[in-house]
Enzyme design. Structure first.
Site, PDB file in Angstrom:
ATOM      1  N   SER A 197      13.599 -20.910  11.932  1.00  0.00           N
ATOM      2  CA  SER A 197      14.042 -19.761  12.735  1.00  0.00           C
ATOM      3  C   SER A 197      13.083 -19.482  13.880  1.00  0.00           C
ATOM      4  O   SER A 197      11.898 -19.265  13.664  1.00  0.00           O
ATOM      5  CB  SER A 197      14.107 -18.483  11.884  1.00  0.00           C
ATOM      6  OG  SER A 197      14.913 -18.673  10.773  1.00  0.00           O
ATOM      7  N   MET A 228      13.551 -19.149   2.176  1.00  0.00           N
ATOM      8  CA  MET A 228      14.865 -19.583   1.677  1.00  0.00           C
ATOM      9  C   MET A 228      15.232 -21.004   2.099  1.00  0.00           C
ATOM     10  O   MET A 228      16.417 -21.348   2.170  1.00  0.00           O
ATOM     11  CB  MET A 228      15.939 -18.616   2.196  1.00  0.00           C
ATOM     12  CG  MET A 228      15.658 -17.153   1.897  1.00  0.00           C
ATOM     13  SD  MET A 228      16.814 -16.082   2.754  1.00  0.00           S
ATOM     14  CE  MET A 228      16.014 -14.482   2.553  1.00  0.00           C
ATOM     15  N   SER A 229      14.231 -21.831   2.371  1.00  0.00           N
ATOM     16  CA  SER A 229      14.543 -23.190   2.841  1.00  0.00           C
ATOM     17  C   SER A 229      13.453 -24.168   2.394  1.00  0.00           C
ATOM     18  O   SER A 229      12.718 -23.911   1.448  1.00  0.00           O
ATOM     19  CB  SER A 229      14.648 -23.192   4.373  1.00  0.00           C
ATOM     20  OG  SER A 229      13.381 -22.969   4.953  1.00  0.00           O
ATOM     21  N   HIS A 244      20.284 -19.583  14.476  1.00  0.00           N
ATOM     22  CA  HIS A 244      20.055 -20.935  13.932  1.00  0.00           C
ATOM     23  C   HIS A 244      21.018 -21.927  14.583  1.00  0.00           C
ATOM     24  O   HIS A 244      21.789 -22.598  13.894  1.00  0.00           O
ATOM     25  CB  HIS A 244      20.297 -20.976  12.426  1.00  0.00           C
ATOM     26  CG  HIS A 244      19.304 -20.209  11.616  1.00  0.00           C
ATOM     27  ND1 HIS A 244      19.331 -18.849  11.508  1.00  0.00           N
ATOM     28  CD2 HIS A 244      18.261 -20.609  10.861  1.00  0.00           C
ATOM     29  CE1 HIS A 244      18.362 -18.452  10.717  1.00  0.00           C
ATOM     30  NE2 HIS A 244      17.693 -19.500  10.306  1.00  0.00           N
ATOM     31  N   ASN A 276       6.723 -11.693   8.239  1.00  0.00           N
ATOM     32  CA  ASN A 276       6.661 -10.326   7.695  1.00  0.00           C
ATOM     33  C   ASN A 276       5.806 -10.348   6.442  1.00  0.00           C
ATOM     34  O   ASN A 276       5.600 -11.406   5.843  1.00  0.00           O
ATOM     35  CB  ASN A 276       8.071  -9.791   7.396  1.00  0.00           C
ATOM     36  CG  ASN A 276       8.817 -10.691   6.434  1.00  0.00           C
ATOM     37  OD1 ASN A 276       8.671 -10.587   5.223  1.00  0.00           O
ATOM     38  ND2 ASN A 276       9.577 -11.612   6.979  1.00  0.00           N
ATOM     39  N   TYR A 287      21.894 -20.644   0.927  1.00  0.00           N
ATOM     40  CA  TYR A 287      22.581 -19.338   0.837  1.00  0.00           C
ATOM     41  C   TYR A 287      23.858 -19.285   1.673  1.00  0.00           C
ATOM     42  O   TYR A 287      24.691 -18.400   1.488  1.00  0.00           O
ATOM     43  CB  TYR A 287      21.644 -18.179   1.219  1.00  0.00           C
ATOM     44  CG  TYR A 287      21.100 -18.195   2.632  1.00  0.00           C
ATOM     45  CD1 TYR A 287      21.916 -17.896   3.723  1.00  0.00           C
ATOM     46  CD2 TYR A 287      19.769 -18.484   2.868  1.00  0.00           C
ATOM     47  CE1 TYR A 287      21.417 -17.914   5.015  1.00  0.00           C
ATOM     48  CE2 TYR A 287      19.263 -18.508   4.145  1.00  0.00           C
ATOM     49  CZ  TYR A 287      20.084 -18.211   5.211  1.00  0.00           C
ATOM     50  OH  TYR A 287      19.583 -18.236   6.488  1.00  0.00           O
ATOM     51  N   GLU A 288      24.027 -20.236   2.595  1.00  0.00           N
ATOM     52  CA  GLU A 288      25.252 -20.261   3.383  1.00  0.00           C
ATOM     53  C   GLU A 288      26.438 -20.760   2.553  1.00  0.00           C
ATOM     54  O   GLU A 288      27.581 -20.704   3.006  1.00  0.00           O
ATOM     55  CB  GLU A 288      25.078 -21.177   4.600  1.00  0.00           C
ATOM     56  CG  GLU A 288      24.083 -20.630   5.620  1.00  0.00           C
ATOM     57  CD  GLU A 288      23.858 -21.616   6.754  1.00  0.00           C
ATOM     58  OE1 GLU A 288      24.675 -21.626   7.684  1.00  0.00           O
ATOM     59  OE2 GLU A 288      22.873 -22.383   6.683  1.00  0.00           O
ATOM     60  N   HIS A 341      21.243 -23.865   5.173  1.00  0.00           N
ATOM     61  CA  HIS A 341      20.584 -23.182   4.055  1.00  0.00           C
ATOM     62  C   HIS A 341      21.515 -23.148   2.839  1.00  0.00           C
ATOM     63  O   HIS A 341      22.736 -23.082   2.986  1.00  0.00           O
ATOM     64  CB  HIS A 341      20.239 -21.737   4.441  1.00  0.00           C
ATOM     65  CG  HIS A 341      19.241 -21.621   5.536  1.00  0.00           C
ATOM     66  ND1 HIS A 341      19.612 -21.622   6.863  1.00  0.00           N
ATOM     67  CD2 HIS A 341      17.895 -21.488   5.515  1.00  0.00           C
ATOM     68  CE1 HIS A 341      18.532 -21.502   7.611  1.00  0.00           C
ATOM     69  NE2 HIS A 341      17.469 -21.419   6.832  1.00  0.00           N
ATOM     70  N   ALA A 379      10.244 -19.914   8.781  1.00  0.00           N
ATOM     71  CA  ALA A 379       9.754 -18.537   8.829  1.00  0.00           C
ATOM     72  C   ALA A 379       9.704 -18.058   7.390  1.00  0.00           C
ATOM     73  O   ALA A 379      10.630 -18.318   6.630  1.00  0.00           O
ATOM     74  CB  ALA A 379      10.707 -17.683   9.644  1.00  0.00           C
ATOM     75  N   HIS A 408      15.855  -9.242   9.648  1.00  0.00           N
ATOM     76  CA  HIS A 408      16.009 -10.532  10.324  1.00  0.00           C
ATOM     77  C   HIS A 408      15.461 -10.493  11.749  1.00  0.00           C
ATOM     78  O   HIS A 408      14.886 -11.470  12.230  1.00  0.00           O
ATOM     79  CB  HIS A 408      17.488 -10.941  10.312  1.00  0.00           C
ATOM     80  CG  HIS A 408      17.733 -12.349  10.752  1.00  0.00           C
ATOM     81  ND1 HIS A 408      17.066 -13.418  10.196  1.00  0.00           N
ATOM     82  CD2 HIS A 408      18.547 -12.870  11.688  1.00  0.00           C
ATOM     83  CE1 HIS A 408      17.469 -14.531  10.774  1.00  0.00           C
ATOM     84  NE2 HIS A 408      18.370 -14.227  11.697  1.00  0.00           N
TER      85      HIS A 408
HETATM   86  N1  ADE Z   1      12.047 -15.533   5.651  1.00  0.00           N
HETATM   87  C1  ADE Z   1      11.305 -14.715   6.408  1.00  0.00           C
HETATM   88  N2  ADE Z   1      10.821 -13.721   5.686  1.00  0.00           N
HETATM   89  C2  ADE Z   1      11.258 -13.900   4.432  1.00  0.00           C
HETATM   90  C3  ADE Z   1      11.093 -13.210   3.220  1.00  0.00           C
HETATM   91  N3  ADE Z   1      10.381 -12.104   3.161  1.00  0.00           N
HETATM   92  N4  ADE Z   1      11.675 -13.697   2.129  1.00  0.00           N
HETATM   93  C4  ADE Z   1      12.390 -14.809   2.198  1.00  0.00           C
HETATM   94  N5  ADE Z   1      12.607 -15.492   3.291  1.00  0.00           N
HETATM   95  C5  ADE Z   1      12.034 -15.060   4.404  1.00  0.00           C
END
Ligand code: ADE
Length: 317
Positions: free
Chosen positions: A38, A231-232, A71, A255, A97-98, A95, A125, A289
């Site tokens: 991302s 998530m990847s 993306h 984050n 989750y898609e 991903h 990310a 996001h």
């Molecule tokens: N991608 C970016 N930040 C994330 C988080 N906190 N948890 C999972 N995937 C993320």
């Protein structure tokens, strides 16, 4: 999740033939593939203008179609660095989750293997769980927790595809030590160690998403030894290692996960709060996001410079 279909190898081969047919001689055998997470697609601007071929994912047979905003999907072939190393960039990824199967999530990885890729650099990310990490820091992954995989949601589930690798591949050396050493050398060489942003080595926890973690889940992942969560990446890494591709992976901390347990509704100070105060309190540290994309933009240049330097240095020996 469906198990890998027996003709997964045939599908990847068919697509490899198609991709090759679209490439000039100089780009036909990329040495390095780089998966851009991302906001990290800017690497495209660091490759030579010519020759360069961009294949939108939507035009490539058997390729999964990206469904997430931010993306965009493009397979880009070009030359990078002073030695003009042929590389393949995957700008955008599928991903889990898609709703894609694990076979589709890792399809591009196998395609890269069939195109001759020896080294894969995967970026993403991620949320920072380690208390010492700041937003904008870079983490060179040295291990992972494949939470989904431990209970069977695994890209290698199903009949083993012998053409790619063995039934029971080891992963204890998945994150190539030589490449990690090169990373830290490149970081110093570029003078990035003189700046505010830091580079760490850490453990990535793969979660299914698409919701971000609860506070309790963040604490659990931290207890389990994870430094970042995302998530990847992990399915791609496993499939790359299965096929004998060397792997280097980076997380950009976009984050900070919320590690404190929060407060109780029956706490006197919480009872005394106005609606506005409550809202402000609750929004502190909440992942979103947009924040992920913003942090990506700022740190992307350093990450790109780092990857370019590593690839250039690789070619030297
Ligand atoms: N991608 C970016 N930040 C994330 C988080 N906190 N948890 C999972 N995937 C993320």
């Amino acid at each position: 999740d469906k198990i890998a279909a027996p003709n997964a190898y045939a599908r990847a081969s068919e697509t490899a033939n198609y991709v090759r047919s679209k490439l000039p001689e100089a780009l036909q055998k990329p040495k390095v593939a780089i998966v851009c997470g991302s906001g990290l697609g800017g690497l495209v601007d660091t490759i030579e203008a010519e020759p360069k071929v961009e294949l939108p994912y939507s035009t490539i047979p058997n390729f999964p179609k990206s469904t997430v905003q931010g993306h965009a999907g493009n397979f880009v072939f070009g030359l990078i660095g002073p030695q003009k190393t042929p590389i393949a960039l995957l700008v955008g990824r599928a991903h889990f989750y898609e709703g894609h199967t694990m076979e589709l999530v890792t399809f591009a990885t196998r395609l890269c293997k069939l195109l001759g890729v020896e080294t894969m650099i995967v970026t993403n990310a991620a949320g920072g769980l380690n208390e010492n990490y700041e937003v904008g820091d870079i983490v060179c992954l040295n291990d992972h927790l494949n939470l989904a995989g431990l209970v069977g949601i695994h890209p290698l589930r199903g009949p083993n595809i012998e053409e790619f690798g063995v039934r029971f591949p080891p992963l204890s050396d998945a994150y190539d030590l030589d490449l990690r050493r090169r990373t830290h050398r490149a970081w110093k060489k570029l003078g990035l160690d003189q700046q505010k942003r830091r580079i760490h080595e850490g453990v990535y926890a793969f979660v299914g998403g698409p919701s971000y973690e609860t506070r309790a889940e963040c604490r659990m992942l931290r207890l389990l030894g994870a430094d970042v969560v995302g998530m990847s990446t992990v399915p791609e890494i496993i499939v790359a290692r299965h096929a004998g591709v060397r792997v280097l992976a980076f997380s950009l901390v976009t984050n900070k996960a919320v590690l404190d347990a929060g407060v109780r509704g029956n706490d006197d100070s919480i009872q005394a709060m106005s609606k506005a105060e409550l809202d402000e309190h609750l929004n502190k540290g909440k992942a979103n996001h947009q924040e992920v994309l913003d942090a990506g933009r700022e740190a992307a240049k350093d990450m790109q410079a780092l990857v370019k330097q590593i690839v250039s240095d690789l070619h030297e020996d």
